[in-house]
Design a protein around this motif. Structure first.
Motif, short mmCIF file in Angstrom:
data_model
loop_
_atom_site.label_atom_id
_atom_site.label_comp_id
_atom_site.label_asym_id
_atom_site.label_seq_id
_atom_site.Cartn_x
_atom_site.Cartn_y
_atom_site.Cartn_z
N ALA A 148 -45.73 7.19 -51.13
CA ALA A 148 -45.32 6.81 -52.49
C ALA A 148 -46.45 6.97 -53.50
CB ALA A 148 -44.83 5.35 -52.49
N ASP A 149 -47.59 7.52 -53.07
CA ASP A 149 -48.75 7.75 -53.95
C ASP A 149 -49.24 6.44 -54.58
OD1 ASP A 149 -50.77 9.24 -55.09
OD2 ASP A 149 -49.59 9.78 -56.86
N ARG A 150 -49.51 5.47 -53.70
CA ARG A 150 -50.07 4.19 -54.14
C ARG A 150 -51.40 3.98 -53.39
NH1 ARG A 150 -44.66 0.62 -53.30
NH2 ARG A 150 -46.06 -1.15 -53.71
N PRO A 151 -52.41 4.77 -53.77
CA PRO A 151 -53.64 4.82 -52.96
C PRO A 151 -54.44 3.52 -52.91
CG PRO A 151 -53.91 6.02 -55.03
CD PRO A 151 -52.45 5.69 -54.92
N THR A 152 -54.43 2.76 -54.00
CA THR A 152 -55.19 1.50 -53.97
C THR A 152 -54.62 0.55 -52.91
OG1 THR A 152 -55.74 1.71 -56.31
CG2 THR A 152 -55.94 -0.49 -55.33
N GLU A 153 -53.31 0.48 -52.84
CA GLU A 153 -52.68 -0.39 -51.85
C GLU A 153 -52.87 0.15 -50.43
OE1 GLU A 153 -48.70 -2.01 -53.87
OE2 GLU A 153 -49.36 -0.03 -54.58
N VAL A 154 -52.89 1.48 -50.31
CA VAL A 154 -53.19 2.08 -49.00
C VAL A 154 -54.57 1.64 -48.53
CG1 VAL A 154 -53.68 4.24 -47.80
CG2 VAL A 154 -51.69 4.08 -49.29
N ALA A 155 -55.56 1.77 -49.40
CA ALA A 155 -56.93 1.40 -49.03
C ALA A 155 -57.02 -0.08 -48.70
CB ALA A 155 -57.88 1.76 -50.18
N ARG A 156 -56.39 -0.88 -49.51
CA ARG A 156 -56.46 -2.34 -49.31
C ARG A 156 -55.82 -2.74 -47.99
NH1 ARG A 156 -54.32 -4.10 -54.27
NH2 ARG A 156 -56.37 -3.83 -55.20
N LEU A 157 -54.59 -2.26 -47.73
CA LEU A 157 -53.88 -2.69 -46.53
C LEU A 157 -54.46 -2.06 -45.27
CD1 LEU A 157 -51.64 -4.52 -45.57
CD2 LEU A 157 -50.03 -2.62 -45.82
N SER A 158 -54.92 -0.81 -45.37
CA SER A 158 -55.55 -0.21 -44.19
C SER A 158 -56.86 -0.92 -43.87
CB SER A 158 -55.78 1.29 -44.39
OG SER A 158 -56.66 1.53 -45.47
N GLY A 159 -57.57 -1.39 -44.89
CA GLY A 159 -58.77 -2.19 -44.65
C GLY A 159 -58.44 -3.47 -43.92
N ALA A 160 -57.35 -4.12 -44.33
CA ALA A 160 -56.91 -5.34 -43.65
C ALA A 160 -56.52 -5.05 -42.20
CB ALA A 160 -55.74 -5.97 -44.41
N LEU A 161 -55.75 -3.97 -42.01
CA LEU A 161 -55.28 -3.63 -40.67
C LEU A 161 -56.44 -3.37 -39.72
CD1 LEU A 161 -53.41 -2.61 -38.42
CD2 LEU A 161 -53.17 -0.46 -39.69
N LEU A 162 -57.38 -2.53 -40.13
CA LEU A 162 -58.47 -2.16 -39.23
C LEU A 162 -59.41 -3.34 -38.98
CD1 LEU A 162 -59.22 1.45 -40.50
CD2 LEU A 162 -57.87 0.73 -38.52
N SER A 163 -59.61 -4.17 -39.99
CA SER A 163 -60.44 -5.35 -39.81
C SER A 163 -59.80 -6.34 -38.83
CB SER A 163 -60.68 -6.04 -41.16
OG SER A 163 -61.38 -7.26 -41.00
N LEU A 164 -58.50 -6.58 -39.00
CA LEU A 164 -57.79 -7.51 -38.11
C LEU A 164 -57.69 -6.95 -36.70
CD1 LEU A 164 -54.98 -8.53 -40.61
CD2 LEU A 164 -56.67 -10.10 -39.62
N ALA A 165 -57.46 -5.63 -36.59
CA ALA A 165 -57.38 -5.01 -35.27
C ALA A 165 -58.71 -5.15 -34.53
CB ALA A 165 -56.99 -3.55 -35.40
N GLY A 166 -59.81 -4.98 -35.25
CA GLY A 166 -61.11 -5.13 -34.63
C GLY A 166 -61.40 -6.56 -34.23
N ALA A 167 -61.02 -7.50 -35.11
CA ALA A 167 -61.30 -8.91 -34.84
C ALA A 167 -60.46 -9.45 -33.68
CB ALA A 167 -61.06 -9.74 -36.10
N HIS A 168 -59.21 -9.01 -33.60
CA HIS A 168 -58.29 -9.56 -32.59
C HIS A 168 -58.10 -8.65 -31.38
CE1 HIS A 168 -57.10 -12.88 -35.20
NE2 HIS A 168 -56.98 -12.02 -36.20
N GLY A 169 -58.70 -7.47 -31.42
CA GLY A 169 -58.56 -6.56 -30.29
C GLY A 169 -57.20 -5.91 -30.19
N TRP A 170 -56.54 -5.70 -31.34
CA TRP A 170 -55.23 -5.04 -31.29
C TRP A 170 -55.41 -3.57 -30.92
CZ3 TRP A 170 -53.35 -6.55 -36.85
CH2 TRP A 170 -53.16 -7.95 -36.92
N PRO A 171 -54.66 -3.07 -29.98
CA PRO A 171 -54.71 -1.63 -29.69
C PRO A 171 -53.90 -0.86 -30.74
CG PRO A 171 -53.09 -2.68 -28.28
CD PRO A 171 -53.73 -3.79 -29.08
N ILE A 172 -54.41 0.27 -31.15
CA ILE A 172 -53.66 1.18 -32.03
C ILE A 172 -53.56 2.51 -31.30
CG2 ILE A 172 -53.52 2.30 -34.28
CD1 ILE A 172 -55.25 0.08 -35.43
#
Length: 464
Positions: free
Chosen positions: A387-411
């Protein structure tokens, strides 16, 4: 007197009951099973009971809670204990019957029956926890596959944990099955330490009593643990061991075969993945196992999507979602919704993609399952990128990768490559400085914040 006695005894039911349930639980000690339903009809005529008829014609009785409690208060000494015991035994038997059929052609009907009887099953568990912990553990172990498929992981772990901790002699086979189910739900909730302990201990007990099918299931889930910590070689060995145990037991090989397909996809061996998914799907259809067929279609759908065959992917994902909706399998539906969103996204159908992504987030919330959080947050990132919403992409992908690292979520690797592409596009649109700033904003989010942000990001616009 017979009506009064029946009225008192029926108070042991919680949330309704059928005629056969009543005959099994309420008869005895002065009440004949053959007259129980006639007496129930009399209570209905006097408005002491409500009666409901399901679409299939099954009749179900229900008392208002105030009337049920009134009858409960009037149970005479000994009568309440005897009736509660019959109630617990009856529903424990029902759960064991269901357990034997939850992988076969009647699994949808049995999932529905167990869902309908959840209040009675909880009452039975509560009574057995106090009066016969070994029988309670057998009941909880029988309900494990239902809890796992339906997403009631916290409830399942609660009952299994309390009953496993009871100071009672437990048959090794029952304890092994219970530990396997508890470990499975711990794994699904990303509690790896407890999952490892329970699955390993359960496997030891199952092997000791010669329960090859139970051992195959436990080994299959230990392989899942290996994948989550990135040990692909160990996972493959364990899945192959699970297959061997299935063959020796003469039980279905489809679960391990499906998982070997996902493992092949993880190392980008699409030909092997396709063979595994197709083999498991054929086996599942022969066995009438719609849940495993849905997983096969999901895997084949991902392969079709990766190959750019959106029509085939859509058809396969639709089959998965349709099967899981019939089973009310909320945890699995997360993946089906993600698949649908990927197809819609690549077709440029952003509204439809957002709707499917919102469904994935909704189904994942409350489960406590790490991998599913990663998938639902990831699909929102994907839709936002389209949808060409890059700021939200950066923000939410930052949250996802940070949480995945903290909790050990497999991707999964194929999904990670897709998300990396979404991030790269956002970085190009924003420039490095703004991308880093927005990513840091996401990294500061809690899990709850990230899920709410994702849900709001794909929510339909408010009507003016």
């Amino acid at each position: 007197p017979s009506e009064q006695r029946l009225f008192r005894r029926m108070s042991v039911f919680v949330g309704g009951f059928g005629g056969e349930d009543a005959a099994a639980v309420l008869s005895g000690d002065g009440l004949d099973a053959g007259t129980v339903v006639d007496t129930l009809s009399s209570l209905v005529e006097k408005s002491l009971l409500a009666v409901e008829t399901a679409p299939g014609g099954a009749v179900r009785y229900r008392a208002l809670e105030t009337m049920r409690q009134y009858g409960r208060d009037r149970l005479v000494a000994g009568e309440g204990t005897d009736t509660s015991r019959r109630h617990a035994v009856h529903f424990a038997s029902l759960a064991e019957q269901a357990n034997a059929r939850l992988d076969g052609p009647d699994q949808v009907a049995w999932m529905e029956r167990l869902a309908e009887e959840q209040d009675n099953l909880r009452a039975a568990l509560g009574w057995l926890q106090r009066d016969d912990a070994a029988a309670g553990l057998r009941l909880a172990a029988s309900l494990g596959p239902y809890w796992t498929r339906h997403g009631d992981w916290s409830e399942g772990r609660h009952w299994l944990g309390h009953l496993l901790d009871a100071d009672a002699a437990m048959p090794a086979g029952v304890a092994g099955r219970a530990l396997h189910m508890a470990g499975t739900m711990a794994l699904l909730q990303n509690d790896r330490e407890e999952a490892t302990r329970q699955l390993t201990t359960g496997l030891d007990l199952l092997e000791r009593v010669g329960d090859l099918d139970g051992a195959a299931r436990a080994v299959n889930n230990l392989a899942g643990l290996a994948i989550e910590v990135g040990d692909v070689a160990r996972a493959r060995r364990l899945y192959e061991e699970s297959l061997d145990l299935n063959r020796r037991a003469g039980t279905s090989e489809t679960a391990a075969t499906i998982n070997l397909g996902w493992l092949a996809l993880e190392v980008d061996d699409r030909d092997e993945a396709r063979r595994r998914f197709e083999s498991a799907g054929a086996g599942a259809r022969a066995e009438g196992d719609v849940d495993t067929e849905a997983w096969s279609c999901l895997g084949l759908g991902v392969l079709a999507w990766l190959d750019g065959d959106l029509a085939a992917a859509e058809s396969l994902f639709d089959i998965s979602v349709g099967h899981w909706e019939k089973l009310d399998a909320r945890p699995s539906l997360v993946y089906g919704h993600v698949g649908r969103a990927l197809v819609s996204r690549d077709r440029g159908e952003i509204v439809a993609a957002a709707e499917s992504a919102a469904d994935a987030v909704q189904d994942a919330m409350g489960l406590g399952g790490g991998e599913r959080y990663a998938f639902c947050l990831g699909i929102v990132v994907s839709v936002l990128a389209a949808a060409d919403r890059p700021t939200e992409v950066a923000r939410l992908s930052g949250a996802l990768l940070s949480l995945a690292g903290a909790h050990g979520w497999p991707i999964w690797s194929w999904y990670r490559r897709h998300l990396d592409g979404c991030q790269d596009a956002a970085r190009s649109r924003l420039g490095v400085d703004r991308f880093v700033e927005a990513t840091a904003e996401g990294e500061a989010m809690s899990l709850g914040d990230a899920l709410r942000y994702a849900r709001q990001a794909v929510a339909p616009p408010a009507e003016s």
